[in-house]
Scaffold this motif. Structure first.
Motif, PDB file in Angstrom:
ATOM      1  N   MET A  86      71.108 102.467 -56.622  1.00  0.00           N
ATOM      2  CA  MET A  86      69.856 103.228 -56.447  1.00  0.00           C
ATOM      3  C   MET A  86      68.772 101.958 -55.803  1.00  0.00           C
ATOM      4  O   MET A  86      68.754 100.679 -56.351  1.00  0.00           O
ATOM      5  N   THR A  87      68.144 102.536 -54.993  1.00  0.00           N
ATOM      6  CA  THR A  87      67.091 101.554 -54.207  1.00  0.00           C
ATOM      7  C   THR A  87      65.902 101.369 -55.192  1.00  0.00           C
ATOM      8  O   THR A  87      65.479 102.428 -55.648  1.00  0.00           O
ATOM      9  N   LYS A  88      65.402 100.160 -55.201  1.00  0.00           N
ATOM     10  CA  LYS A  88      64.226  99.942 -56.023  1.00  0.00           C
ATOM     11  C   LYS A  88      63.186 100.187 -55.498  1.00  0.00           C
ATOM     12  O   LYS A  88      62.868  99.953 -54.253  1.00  0.00           O
ATOM     13  N   LYS A  89      62.168 100.871 -56.186  1.00  0.00           N
ATOM     14  CA  LYS A  89      61.088 101.370 -55.552  1.00  0.00           C
ATOM     15  C   LYS A  89      59.901 100.434 -55.410  1.00  0.00           C
ATOM     16  O   LYS A  89      59.779  99.439 -56.135  1.00  0.00           O
ATOM     17  N   THR A  90      59.273 100.615 -54.274  1.00  0.00           N
ATOM     18  CA  THR A  90      58.237  99.457 -54.031  1.00  0.00           C
ATOM     19  C   THR A  90      57.093  99.883 -55.142  1.00  0.00           C
ATOM     20  O   THR A  90      56.809 100.828 -55.597  1.00  0.00           O
ATOM     21  N   LYS A  91      56.015  98.844 -54.899  1.00  0.00           N
ATOM     22  CA  LYS A  91      54.887  99.063 -55.731  1.00  0.00           C
ATOM     23  C   LYS A  91      54.092 100.090 -55.603  1.00  0.00           C
ATOM     24  O   LYS A  91      53.498 100.908 -56.253  1.00  0.00           O
ATOM     25  N   ILE A  92      54.059 100.287 -54.242  1.00  0.00           N
ATOM     26  CA  ILE A  92      53.207 101.631 -53.649  1.00  0.00           C
ATOM     27  C   ILE A  92      53.855 102.887 -53.933  1.00  0.00           C
ATOM     28  O   ILE A  92      53.252 103.751 -54.319  1.00  0.00           O
ATOM     29  N   GLN A  93      55.162 102.889 -53.806  1.00  0.00           N
ATOM     30  CA  GLN A  93      55.829 104.150 -54.443  1.00  0.00           C
ATOM     31  C   GLN A  93      55.561 104.522 -55.822  1.00  0.00           C
ATOM     32  O   GLN A  93      55.361 105.551 -56.063  1.00  0.00           O
ATOM     33  N   LEU A  94      55.624 103.348 -56.738  1.00  0.00           N
ATOM     34  CA  LEU A  94      55.604 103.416 -57.996  1.00  0.00           C
ATOM     35  C   LEU A  94      54.002 104.070 -58.426  1.00  0.00           C
ATOM     36  O   LEU A  94      53.798 105.099 -59.210  1.00  0.00           O
ATOM     37  N   PHE A  95      52.881 103.632 -57.812  1.00  0.00           N
ATOM     38  CA  PHE A  95      51.770 103.844 -57.857  1.00  0.00           C
ATOM     39  C   PHE A  95      51.323 105.265 -57.381  1.00  0.00           C
ATOM     40  O   PHE A  95      50.694 106.158 -58.058  1.00  0.00           O
ATOM     41  N   LEU A  96      52.085 105.870 -56.389  1.00  0.00           N
ATOM     42  CA  LEU A  96      51.955 107.284 -55.977  1.00  0.00           C
ATOM     43  C   LEU A  96      52.657 108.060 -56.642  1.00  0.00           C
ATOM     44  O   LEU A  96      52.173 109.272 -56.809  1.00  0.00           O
ATOM     45  N   GLU A  97      53.672 107.530 -57.190  1.00  0.00           N
ATOM     46  CA  GLU A  97      54.311 108.420 -58.422  1.00  0.00           C
ATOM     47  C   GLU A  97      53.406 108.947 -59.614  1.00  0.00           C
ATOM     48  O   GLU A  97      53.432 109.951 -59.975  1.00  0.00           O
ATOM     49  N   LEU A  98      52.820 107.564 -59.936  1.00  0.00           N
ATOM     50  CA  LEU A  98      51.740 107.948 -61.022  1.00  0.00           C
ATOM     51  C   LEU A  98      50.438 108.557 -60.854  1.00  0.00           C
ATOM     52  O   LEU A  98      50.081 109.652 -61.391  1.00  0.00           O
ATOM     53  N   ALA A  99      49.942 108.352 -59.432  1.00  0.00           N
ATOM     54  CA  ALA A  99      48.750 108.977 -58.894  1.00  0.00           C
ATOM     55  C   ALA A  99      48.788 110.430 -58.559  1.00  0.00           C
ATOM     56  O   ALA A  99      48.152 111.350 -58.766  1.00  0.00           O
ATOM     57  N   VAL A 100      50.058 110.751 -58.047  1.00  0.00           N
ATOM     58  CA  VAL A 100      50.193 112.000 -57.517  1.00  0.00           C
ATOM     59  C   VAL A 100      49.144 112.642 -56.611  1.00  0.00           C
ATOM     60  O   VAL A 100      48.364 113.526 -56.965  1.00  0.00           O
ATOM     61  N   PRO A 101      48.688 111.897 -55.312  1.00  0.00           N
ATOM     62  CA  PRO A 101      48.024 112.453 -54.523  1.00  0.00           C
ATOM     63  C   PRO A 101      48.109 113.962 -53.801  1.00  0.00           C
ATOM     64  O   PRO A 101      49.458 114.224 -53.844  1.00  0.00           O
ATOM     65  N   ASP A 102      47.090 114.630 -53.731  1.00  0.00           N
ATOM     66  CA  ASP A 102      47.237 116.032 -53.194  1.00  0.00           C
ATOM     67  C   ASP A 102      47.479 116.128 -51.498  1.00  0.00           C
ATOM     68  O   ASP A 102      47.655 114.912 -51.175  1.00  0.00           O
ATOM     69  N   GLU A 103      47.429 117.127 -51.014  1.00  0.00           N
ATOM     70  CA  GLU A 103      47.683 117.415 -49.371  1.00  0.00           C
ATOM     71  C   GLU A 103      46.669 116.514 -48.824  1.00  0.00           C
ATOM     72  O   GLU A 103      47.026 116.308 -47.606  1.00  0.00           O
ATOM     73  N   GLN A 104      45.719 116.404 -49.430  1.00  0.00           N
ATOM     74  CA  GLN A 104      44.364 115.644 -48.585  1.00  0.00           C
ATOM     75  C   GLN A 104      44.084 114.273 -48.922  1.00  0.00           C
ATOM     76  O   GLN A 104      43.453 113.366 -48.651  1.00  0.00           O
ATOM     77  N   GLY A 105      45.278 113.896 -49.783  1.00  0.00           N
ATOM     78  CA  GLY A 105      45.196 112.246 -50.118  1.00  0.00           C
ATOM     79  C   GLY A 105      44.332 111.874 -51.370  1.00  0.00           C
ATOM     80  O   GLY A 105      44.095 110.631 -51.465  1.00  0.00           O
ATOM     81  N   PHE A 106      43.943 113.118 -51.979  1.00  0.00           N
ATOM     82  CA  PHE A 106      43.117 112.537 -53.237  1.00  0.00           C
ATOM     83  C   PHE A 106      43.933 112.724 -54.510  1.00  0.00           C
ATOM     84  O   PHE A 106      44.825 113.269 -54.510  1.00  0.00           O
ATOM     85  N   SER A 107      43.642 111.579 -55.425  1.00  0.00           N
ATOM     86  CA  SER A 107      44.448 111.623 -56.628  1.00  0.00           C
ATOM     87  C   SER A 107      43.139 111.483 -57.696  1.00  0.00           C
ATOM     88  O   SER A 107      42.069 111.291 -57.943  1.00  0.00           O
ATOM     89  N   ARG A 108      44.096 111.367 -59.054  1.00  0.00           N
ATOM     90  CA  ARG A 108      43.150 111.239 -60.116  1.00  0.00           C
ATOM     91  C   ARG A 108      42.945 109.831 -60.547  1.00  0.00           C
ATOM     92  O   ARG A 108      43.540 108.843 -59.622  1.00  0.00           O
ATOM     93  N   TRP A 109      42.085 109.402 -61.354  1.00  0.00           N
ATOM     94  CA  TRP A 109      41.943 107.948 -61.848  1.00  0.00           C
ATOM     95  C   TRP A 109      43.065 107.583 -62.438  1.00  0.00           C
ATOM     96  O   TRP A 109      43.537 108.152 -63.411  1.00  0.00           O
ATOM     97  N   VAL A 110      43.724 106.493 -62.102  1.00  0.00           N
ATOM     98  CA  VAL A 110      44.922 106.028 -62.789  1.00  0.00           C
ATOM     99  C   VAL A 110      44.441 104.775 -63.603  1.00  0.00           C
ATOM    100  O   VAL A 110      43.974 103.629 -62.804  1.00  0.00           O
ATOM    101  N   ASP A 111      44.482 104.681 -64.970  1.00  0.00           N
ATOM    102  CA  ASP A 111      43.991 103.567 -65.731  1.00  0.00           C
ATOM    103  C   ASP A 111      45.023 102.491 -65.665  1.00  0.00           C
ATOM    104  O   ASP A 111      46.092 102.856 -65.608  1.00  0.00           O
ATOM    105  N   SER A 112      44.708 101.478 -65.585  1.00  0.00           N
ATOM    106  CA  SER A 112      45.317 100.231 -65.562  1.00  0.00           C
ATOM    107  C   SER A 112      46.336 100.089 -66.949  1.00  0.00           C
ATOM    108  O   SER A 112      47.300  99.423 -66.719  1.00  0.00           O
ATOM    109  N   ALA A 113      45.981 100.737 -68.031  1.00  0.00           N
ATOM    110  CA  ALA A 113      46.601 100.647 -69.043  1.00  0.00           C
ATOM    111  C   ALA A 113      47.946 101.408 -68.926  1.00  0.00           C
ATOM    112  O   ALA A 113      48.884 101.203 -69.556  1.00  0.00           O
ATOM    113  N   GLU A 114      48.217 102.208 -67.844  1.00  0.00           N
ATOM    114  CA  GLU A 114      49.146 103.038 -67.680  1.00  0.00           C
ATOM    115  C   GLU A 114      50.310 102.109 -66.805  1.00  0.00           C
ATOM    116  O   GLU A 114      51.439 102.514 -66.606  1.00  0.00           O
TER     117      GLU A 114
END
Length: 229
Positions: A1-29
């Motif tokens: 299984m290919t290791k995910k990049t940091k950007i891929q991991l963040f996008l997985e957490l943030a879940v941006p919508d079709e316009q590219g907007f996401s929720r606030w992701v706290d650094s504690a996450e």
């Protein structure tokens, strides 16, 4: 299984919508599966020059805790601006990767001593350098991570104030600049600043001091290098 990049991991957490907007992701996450996202010196994976910032508008919240650390990150839409391509041609990387840092003279294995290939122009606004086909060796220099982190902050300050860094901040440096003065100009750009090219700065100092030796006493030269308090 290919290791995910940091950007891929963040996008997985943030879940941006079709316009590219996401929720606030706290650094504690940034723990467990996402521990690689922990923010170090400025958060290299999300800073203004990162791949994430080239794709999205990245916003930071530093108000949740004391100090200046990043407490939360969110995406505020897609970045429509043309961005500077930071990729460096492989032959240039190969040339510099085994060389020592031009500021600190080291090339180690620890986090702060490993070599990074630095864009000498800290503003990164030269279209020729943005194009890997037209890059030149002299557009770059080898810096250890510690020196590169410091240079990045100095260049950021210069961009904000248009005041260049004075090389005499380092005791023993006899001149402030090897070309120009503290005022940033479009004509010179970064040329003349110690941070842009410490090797050229030293070469210029040797020539200028050699010229002065024929005119002034050794005490005059010594005082230039190490001013009496």
């Amino acid at each position: 299984m290919t290791k995910k990049t940091k950007i891929q991991l963040f996008l997985e957490l943030a879940v941006p919508d079709e316009q590219g907007f996401s929720r606030w992701v706290d650094s504690a996450e940034f723990s467990g599966k996402y521990k690689e996202l922990k923010l170090g010196n400025g958060g290299s994976w999300c800073r203004a020059s990162s791949q994430l910032a080239r794709q999205y508008i990245v916003e930071f919240d530093k108000t949740r805790t004391l100090g200046n650390s990043i407490d939360a990150i969110r995406l505020a839409g897609f970045n429509r601006k043309k961005s500077f391509n930071q990729n460096i041609r492989q032959d240039i990387k190969n040339y510099y990767k085994s060389q020592k840092c031009v500021m600190l003279g080291i090339n180690g294995c620890s986090e702060n001593t490993k070599i990074e290939i630095d864009h000498k122009n800290g503003r990164k606004d030269d279209n020729r350098v943005s194009n890997i086909a037209t890059q030149k060796l002299e557009d770059f220099q080898p810096l250890c991570k510690a020196a590169n982190d410091v240079k990045r902050q100095i260049c950021k300050s210069c961009k904000e104030t248009n005041k260049r860094w004075d090389a005499r901040n380092i005791l023993g440096n006899p001149y402030s600049f090897y070309e120009g003065d503290e005022n940033y100009t479009q004509e010179l750009g970064c040329i003349g600043c110690y941070q842009y090219d410490p090797v050229q700065y030293r070469k210029s100092c040797v020539k200028r001091i050699s010229d002065e030796v024929s005119k002034y006493s050794a005490r005059f030269i010594l005082n230039k290098l190490y001013p009496e308090k």
